[in-house]
Design an enzyme around this catalytic site. Structure first.
Site, PDB file in Angstrom:
ATOM      1  N   ASN A  33       0.848  -1.198   0.000  1.00  0.00           N
ATOM      2  CA  ASN A  33       0.000   0.000   0.000  1.00  0.00           C
ATOM      3  C   ASN A  33       0.882   1.245   0.000  1.00  0.00           C
ATOM      4  O   ASN A  33       1.950   1.285   0.615  1.00  0.00           O
ATOM      5  CB  ASN A  33      -1.007  -0.003   1.150  1.00  0.00           C
ATOM      6  CG  ASN A  33      -0.413  -0.202   2.516  1.00  0.00           C
ATOM      7  OD1 ASN A  33       0.556  -0.927   2.682  1.00  0.00           O
ATOM      8  ND2 ASN A  33      -0.984   0.448   3.510  1.00  0.00           N
ATOM      9  N   GLU A  46      -3.100  -4.610  -3.067  1.00  0.00           N
ATOM     10  CA  GLU A  46      -3.623  -5.524  -4.081  1.00  0.00           C
ATOM     11  C   GLU A  46      -3.644  -4.846  -5.451  1.00  0.00           C
ATOM     12  O   GLU A  46      -3.278  -5.425  -6.465  1.00  0.00           O
ATOM     13  CB  GLU A  46      -5.059  -5.953  -3.736  1.00  0.00           C
ATOM     14  CG  GLU A  46      -5.193  -6.731  -2.444  1.00  0.00           C
ATOM     15  CD  GLU A  46      -5.470  -5.852  -1.230  1.00  0.00           C
ATOM     16  OE1 GLU A  46      -4.832  -4.786  -1.099  1.00  0.00           O
ATOM     17  OE2 GLU A  46      -6.310  -6.244  -0.423  1.00  0.00           O
TER      18      GLU A  46
HETATM   19  N1  THU Z   1      -5.279  -1.363   2.483  1.00  0.00           N
HETATM   20  C1  THU Z   1      -4.755  -2.213   1.547  1.00  0.00           C
HETATM   21  O1  THU Z   1      -3.620  -2.045   1.092  1.00  0.00           O
HETATM   22  N2  THU Z   1      -5.534  -3.251   1.143  1.00  0.00           N
HETATM   23  C2  THU Z   1      -6.796  -3.504   1.592  1.00  0.00           C
HETATM   24  O2  THU Z   1      -7.456  -4.406   1.090  1.00  0.00           O
HETATM   25  C3  THU Z   1      -7.350  -2.690   2.671  1.00  0.00           C
HETATM   26  C4  THU Z   1      -6.591  -1.479   3.039  1.00  0.00           C
HETATM   27  C5  THU Z   1      -4.456  -0.211   2.913  1.00  0.00           C
HETATM   28  C6  THU Z   1      -4.974   1.127   2.452  1.00  0.00           C
HETATM   29  C7  THU Z   1      -4.384   2.053   3.495  1.00  0.00           C
HETATM   30  O3  THU Z   1      -3.069   2.431   3.090  1.00  0.00           O
HETATM   31  C8  THU Z   1      -4.282   1.197   4.737  1.00  0.00           C
HETATM   32  O4  THU Z   1      -4.396  -0.145   4.304  1.00  0.00           O
HETATM   33  C9  THU Z   1      -5.353   1.481   5.770  1.00  0.00           C
HETATM   34  O5  THU Z   1      -6.609   1.469   5.217  1.00  0.00           O
END
Ligand code: THU
Length: 125
Positions: A33, A46
């Protein structure tokens, strides 16, 4: 690979690290992320992995693993993929693709998003 990729997460705002890895016809691609001070621009691990695979020429994406390494151990909701990523998975991955969620289990796209939004391309123009 997904678990390791979470170490590269850029998440100074949420401090919630996520890693992903997808398997394709041309190899495996990882994502983490990546956040922004303009919060709406944050992108989930993802989607970073899937977009990277497509950008590098993948034509068939068959599996995706995701690891929410900051999730509280007893929380299911902190470990699963968000709705936006599920929608993108349905569009970019093969029909029978598998989603491996670290600490939870293995799912089909149908199980994660039974009624996705779709535009029937043959009905346009
Ligand atoms: N996040 C992801 O990378 N994947 C997910 O399926 C849910 C949330 C990240 C987005 C953000 O940077 C952090 O987790 C908190 O929401």
């Amino acid at each position: 690979m997904a678990y390791t990729a979470a170490r590269r997460a850029y998440c100074p705002y949420s401090r919630f690290a996520v890693g992903a890895a997808c398997e394709t016809d041309i190899g495996c691609f990882v994502g983490c992320n990546i956040e922004s001070a303009s919060y709406g621009l944050c992108c989930c691990a993802e989607r970073v992995a899937l977009f990277s695979a497509v950008a590098q020429g993948a034509e068939s994406i068959t599996r995706l693993a995701v690891a929410c390494t900051s999730a509280t151990q007893h929380s299911l909701n902190e470990k699963v993929c968000c709705g936006a990523c599920r929608q993108v998975m349905v569009e970019l991955m093969e029909k029978g693709a598998e989603i491996i969620i670290y600490g939870v289990g293995v799912f089909t796209l149908d199980e994660l998003l039974p009624i996705p939004f779709r535009i029937e391309l043959d009905q346009i123009g």
